[in-house]
Design a protein around this motif. Structure first.
Motif, short mmCIF file in Angstrom:
data_model
loop_
_atom_site.label_atom_id
_atom_site.label_comp_id
_atom_site.label_asym_id
_atom_site.label_seq_id
_atom_site.Cartn_x
_atom_site.Cartn_y
_atom_site.Cartn_z
N GLY A 110 0.72 -1.15 -0.06
CA GLY A 110 -0.04 0.13 0.02
C GLY A 110 0.78 1.15 0.01
N PHE A 111 0.22 2.37 -0.23
CA PHE A 111 1.01 3.73 -0.05
C PHE A 111 0.40 4.46 0.88
N ALA A 112 0.98 5.53 1.33
CA ALA A 112 0.31 6.29 2.29
C ALA A 112 0.50 7.75 2.13
N TYR A 113 -0.45 8.63 2.63
CA TYR A 113 -0.27 9.92 2.71
C TYR A 113 0.13 10.46 3.93
N ARG A 114 0.65 11.47 3.86
CA ARG A 114 0.99 12.14 5.03
C ARG A 114 0.03 12.38 6.07
N PRO A 115 -0.02 12.51 7.50
CA PRO A 115 -1.05 12.57 8.46
C PRO A 115 -2.04 13.72 8.43
N GLU A 116 -1.50 14.74 7.73
CA GLU A 116 -2.12 16.20 7.77
C GLU A 116 -3.06 15.98 6.53
N ALA A 117 -2.64 15.06 5.52
CA ALA A 117 -3.48 15.00 4.22
C ALA A 117 -4.78 14.10 4.35
N ILE A 118 -5.01 13.47 5.58
CA ILE A 118 -6.14 12.36 5.67
C ILE A 118 -7.56 13.23 5.54
N ASP A 119 -7.68 14.12 6.48
CA ASP A 119 -8.90 14.89 6.13
C ASP A 119 -9.35 15.50 4.84
N ILE B 260 -8.42 13.74 2.05
CA ILE B 260 -8.61 12.66 1.49
C ILE B 260 -10.09 12.08 1.60
N HIS B 261 -10.51 12.27 2.94
CA HIS B 261 -11.82 11.74 3.61
C HIS B 261 -12.91 12.97 2.82
N ALA B 262 -12.39 14.09 2.66
CA ALA B 262 -13.61 14.97 2.16
C ALA B 262 -13.67 14.75 0.60
N ILE B 263 -12.83 14.08 -0.16
CA ILE B 263 -12.81 13.83 -1.64
C ILE B 263 -14.02 12.83 -1.82
N PHE B 264 -13.93 11.87 -0.54
CA PHE B 264 -14.82 10.59 -0.71
C PHE B 264 -16.08 10.49 0.15
N ALA B 265 -16.29 11.77 0.62
CA ALA B 265 -17.34 11.87 1.49
C ALA B 265 -18.71 12.04 0.74
#
Length: 69
Positions: free
Chosen positions: A53-62, A64-69
Motif C-alpha cells: 500500500g501507499f500512504a499519505y502524510r497524516p495532515e492529508a487524511i482530512d 482525502i476523506h473530504a474527497i470521498f465523503a
C-alpha cells in the motif's frame, strides 16, 4: 492492472480473494486501509500474494476523506 472500488474497508478481504482467484500476482491497497485493514486483507487471502500500500502524510487524511465523503 485491475482497479477495484469498494464501499467499506470490510469488503477488502472479499475483493482480494476474488483478485487472487482471478490470478492476481500483487495487490496494492490505497492508504485508507492503513496497517490494520491491510493485515486483514493479507489474512483473508492467507498471504497468497504480496499485499502492499501507499500512504499519505497524516495532515492529508482530512482532505482525502473530504474527497470521498
Amino acid at each position: 492492472m485491475i482497479t477495484v472500488g469498494i464501499s467499506h474497508l470490510v469488503e477488502g478481504g472479499d475483493a482480494a480473494r476474488r483478485l487472487v482467484a482471478a490470478g492476481a500476482q500483487l495487490i496494492e491497497l490505497c492508504s485508507g486501509f492503513g496497517p490494520i485493514w491491510t493485515a486483514k486483507v493479507v489474512e483473508a487471502i492467507d498471504d497468497a500474494v504480496t499485499v502492499g500500500g501507499f500512504a499519505y502524510r497524516p495532515e492529508a487524511i482530512d482532505r482525502i476523506h473530504a474527497i470521498f465523503a
